[in-house]
Design an enzyme around this catalytic site. Structure first.
Site, PDB file in Angstrom:
ATOM      1  N   HIS A 143     -11.741 -31.163  85.275  1.00 45.87           N
ATOM      2  CA  HIS A 143     -10.496 -31.640  85.560  1.00 45.87           C
ATOM      3  C   HIS A 143      -9.509 -30.656  86.197  1.00 45.87           C
ATOM      4  O   HIS A 143      -9.516 -29.673  85.657  1.00 45.87           O
ATOM      5  CB  HIS A 143     -10.083 -32.680  84.849  1.00 45.87           C
ATOM      6  CG  HIS A 143     -10.786 -34.139  84.586  1.00 45.87           C
ATOM      7  ND1 HIS A 143     -11.986 -34.074  84.078  1.00 45.87           N
ATOM      8  CD2 HIS A 143     -10.658 -35.179  85.473  1.00 45.87           C
ATOM      9  CE1 HIS A 143     -12.341 -35.463  84.249  1.00 45.87           C
ATOM     10  NE2 HIS A 143     -11.623 -35.861  84.857  1.00 45.87           N
ATOM     11  N   LYS A 147      -4.330 -32.453  83.396  1.00 48.91           N
ATOM     12  CA  LYS A 147      -4.789 -33.429  82.552  1.00 48.91           C
ATOM     13  C   LYS A 147      -4.599 -32.980  80.941  1.00 48.91           C
ATOM     14  O   LYS A 147      -4.616 -31.784  80.592  1.00 48.91           O
ATOM     15  CB  LYS A 147      -6.405 -33.360  82.977  1.00 48.91           C
ATOM     16  CG  LYS A 147      -6.894 -34.742  82.256  1.00 48.91           C
ATOM     17  CD  LYS A 147      -8.252 -34.904  82.626  1.00 48.91           C
ATOM     18  CE  LYS A 147      -8.874 -36.153  81.747  1.00 48.91           C
ATOM     19  NZ  LYS A 147      -8.026 -37.349  82.117  1.00 48.91           N
TER      20      LYS A 147
HETATM   21  N1  LIG Z   1      -9.477 -45.024  84.283  1.00 49.35           N
HETATM   22  C1  LIG Z   1      -9.568 -44.241  85.511  1.00 49.35           C
HETATM   23  O1  LIG Z   1     -10.337 -44.271  86.396  1.00 49.35           O
HETATM   24  C2  LIG Z   1      -8.553 -43.017  85.744  1.00 49.35           C
HETATM   25  C3  LIG Z   1      -8.675 -42.247  86.670  1.00 49.35           C
HETATM   26  C4  LIG Z   1      -7.561 -41.518  86.875  1.00 49.35           C
HETATM   27  C5  LIG Z   1      -6.425 -41.229  86.005  1.00 49.35           C
HETATM   28  N2  LIG Z   1      -6.563 -42.116  85.093  1.00 49.35           N
HETATM   29  C6  LIG Z   1      -5.606 -41.857  83.728  1.00 49.35           C
HETATM   30  O2  LIG Z   1      -4.383 -42.587  84.134  1.00 49.35           O
HETATM   31  C7  LIG Z   1      -3.375 -41.840  83.662  1.00 49.35           C
HETATM   32  C8  LIG Z   1      -2.236 -41.530  84.409  1.00 49.35           C
HETATM   33  O3  LIG Z   1      -2.904 -40.641  85.509  1.00 49.35           O
HETATM   34  P1  LIG Z   1      -2.025 -40.110  86.736  1.00 49.35           P
HETATM   35  O4  LIG Z   1      -2.874 -39.039  87.156  1.00 49.35           O
HETATM   36  O5  LIG Z   1      -1.458 -41.051  87.537  1.00 49.35           O
HETATM   37  O6  LIG Z   1      -0.619 -39.358  85.755  1.00 49.35           O
HETATM   38  P2  LIG Z   1       0.732 -39.093  86.190  1.00 49.35           P
HETATM   39  O7  LIG Z   1       1.219 -38.088  85.067  1.00 49.35           O
HETATM   40  O8  LIG Z   1       0.635 -38.363  87.612  1.00 49.35           O
HETATM   41  O9  LIG Z   1       1.432 -40.289  86.140  1.00 49.35           O
HETATM   42  C9  LIG Z   1       1.909 -41.186  84.966  1.00 49.35           C
HETATM   43  C10 LIG Z   1       2.975 -41.802  85.320  1.00 49.35           C
HETATM   44  O10 LIG Z   1       3.322 -42.782  84.067  1.00 49.35           O
HETATM   45  C11 LIG Z   1       4.701 -42.669  83.832  1.00 49.35           C
HETATM   46  N3  LIG Z   1       4.999 -42.894  82.535  1.00 49.35           N
HETATM   47  C12 LIG Z   1       5.059 -42.458  81.613  1.00 49.35           C
HETATM   48  N4  LIG Z   1       5.556 -43.057  80.583  1.00 49.35           N
HETATM   49  C13 LIG Z   1       5.820 -44.444  81.058  1.00 49.35           C
HETATM   50  C14 LIG Z   1       6.050 -45.501  80.480  1.00 49.35           C
HETATM   51  N5  LIG Z   1       6.590 -45.750  79.188  1.00 49.35           N
HETATM   52  N6  LIG Z   1       5.924 -46.782  81.131  1.00 49.35           N
HETATM   53  C15 LIG Z   1       5.747 -46.571  82.336  1.00 49.35           C
HETATM   54  N7  LIG Z   1       5.058 -45.363  82.841  1.00 49.35           N
HETATM   55  C16 LIG Z   1       5.262 -44.360  82.322  1.00 49.35           C
HETATM   56  C17 LIG Z   1       5.216 -41.022  84.345  1.00 49.35           C
HETATM   57  O11 LIG Z   1       6.459 -41.123  84.789  1.00 49.35           O
HETATM   58  C18 LIG Z   1       4.257 -40.924  85.524  1.00 49.35           C
HETATM   59  O12 LIG Z   1       5.026 -41.616  86.763  1.00 49.35           O
HETATM   60  C19 LIG Z   1      -4.050 -40.867  82.656  1.00 49.35           C
HETATM   61  O13 LIG Z   1      -4.034 -41.241  81.333  1.00 49.35           O
HETATM   62  C20 LIG Z   1      -5.108 -40.564  83.460  1.00 49.35           C
HETATM   63  O14 LIG Z   1      -6.179 -39.715  82.602  1.00 49.35           O
HETATM   64  C21 LIG Z   1      -7.488 -42.965  84.680  1.00 49.35           C
END
Ligand SMILES: NC(=O)c1ccc[n+]([C@@H]2O[C@H](COP(=O)([O-])OP(=O)(O)OC[C@H]3O[C@@H](n4cnc5c(N)ncnc54)[C@H](O)[C@@H]3O)[C@@H](O)[C@H]2O)c1
Length: 255
Positions: A143, A147
């Site tokens: 990744h 991450k």
């Molecule tokens: N299940 C899947 O298919 C899948 C795919 C991609 C990413 N993910 C997971 O999703 C999550 C987010 O990924 P990303 O790449 O968008 O990350 P990212 O860091 O770009 O975005 C996360 C967002 O959440 C916000 N955030 C932080 N605390 C918060 C709160 N208390 N309430 C609401 N929002 C809050 C942050 O400000 C940020 O804008 C990670 O855990 C990642 O591993 C899962």
């Protein structure tokens, strides 16, 4: 038209999903939640889920593990179905997810893509033949360098699918540097690589005597997770309390 709250709307996935929903007449984001307020969105954005006052049919979550407890409490209090995609949850949080599933519909998946979910199913069949034949099983995931959790939730889900098919007798090995010894027979090795902008790669290796099978899934864009999450949201809106998975969305012909 399904009305959705996007939890983590200003993150990478939140913005991918916002773009998908703009083109989809079957779903509308009516509110976002994100402590980061520097992105323009065509919907109101609240800093925390507790402050959200907009009614919706479903919540989609791609945020941060530390935000999951308050999100679960909000969904239970407002009887809102939840598509939970954030990874890296603690054991305690996983128990809370189970509890919430008794009150509202919760779909949790470490990987929302069609390909990985098909692979989860296929691996169970492959492992059932190869493990008894003595094949060793190892998973390598790669990744991007932003991450925070390792190994990926998807790598663990792949290992769990294999382990479940084999009666949950296998231990997971994340580090071979601590002890000088051969790998155990009933062991699944899981290795994490981090670098650059790799969207996500998962390779499952079945290594036997004089033959090796490698099964690899590569995500070339975050769009595959976004599409899966949006279809899961449409599927989950209006569903009764319970635990759901992407296999339910795929089974309903939605992906
Ligand atoms: N299940 C899947 O298919 C899948 C795919 C991609 C990413 N993910 C997971 O999703 C999550 C987010 O990924 P990303 O790449 O968008 O990350 P990212 O860091 O770009 O975005 C996360 C967002 O959440 C916000 N955030 C932080 N605390 C918060 C709160 N208390 N309430 C609401 N929002 C809050 C942050 O400000 C940020 O804008 C990670 O855990 C990642 O591993 C899962």
């Amino acid at each position: 038209m399904v009305k959705m709250i996007m939890h983590g709307c200003n993150g990478k996935m939140g913005q991918v999903i916002s773009a998908i929903c703009r083109e989809d007449e079957g779903i509308e984001i009516v509110a976002g939640v994100d402590p980061y307020q520097g992105t323009q969105n065509p919907y109101p954005v609240f800093p925390t889920i507790g402050e959200c006052t907009v009614n919706a049919d479903v919540v989609v979550d791609f945020a941060a593990a530390q935000a999951v407890d308050s999100l679960l409490a909000y969904c239970v209090a407002h009887k809102l179905p939840l598509v939970l995609c954030t990874t890296g949850l603690t054991e305690e949080q996983l128990k809370k997810v189970e509890e919430a599933g008794k009150e509202v519909a919760v779909l949790k998946s470490a990987n929302m893509s069609l390909g990985i979910n098909v692979l989860l199913d296929a691996l169970q069949k492959v492992a059932n033949v190869l493990a008894p034949a003595g094949f060793d099983m190892e998973i390598v995931e790669k990744h991007h360098n932003q991450k925070v959790d390792a190994p990926s939730g998807t790598a663990l889900a792949l290992a769990d699918a294999i382990n479940g098919a084999l009666g949950n007798e296998y231990q997971y090995c994340y580090d071979r540097t601590k002890e000088r010894k051969k790998r155990e027979k009933k062991e699944i090795g899981i290795q994490a690589v981090r670098g650059g902008s790799i969207v996500g790669e998962h390779e499952v290796i079945f290594a036997g005597l004089d033959e090796v099978i490698e099964i690899r899934h590569t995500a070339y864009s975050k769009g595959i997770f976004g599409k899966g999450a949006v279809e899961a949201a449409k599927f989950l809106a209006g569903k009764p309390a319970g635990k759901y998975g992407m296999e339910d969305v795929i089974g309903a012909g939605k992906l």
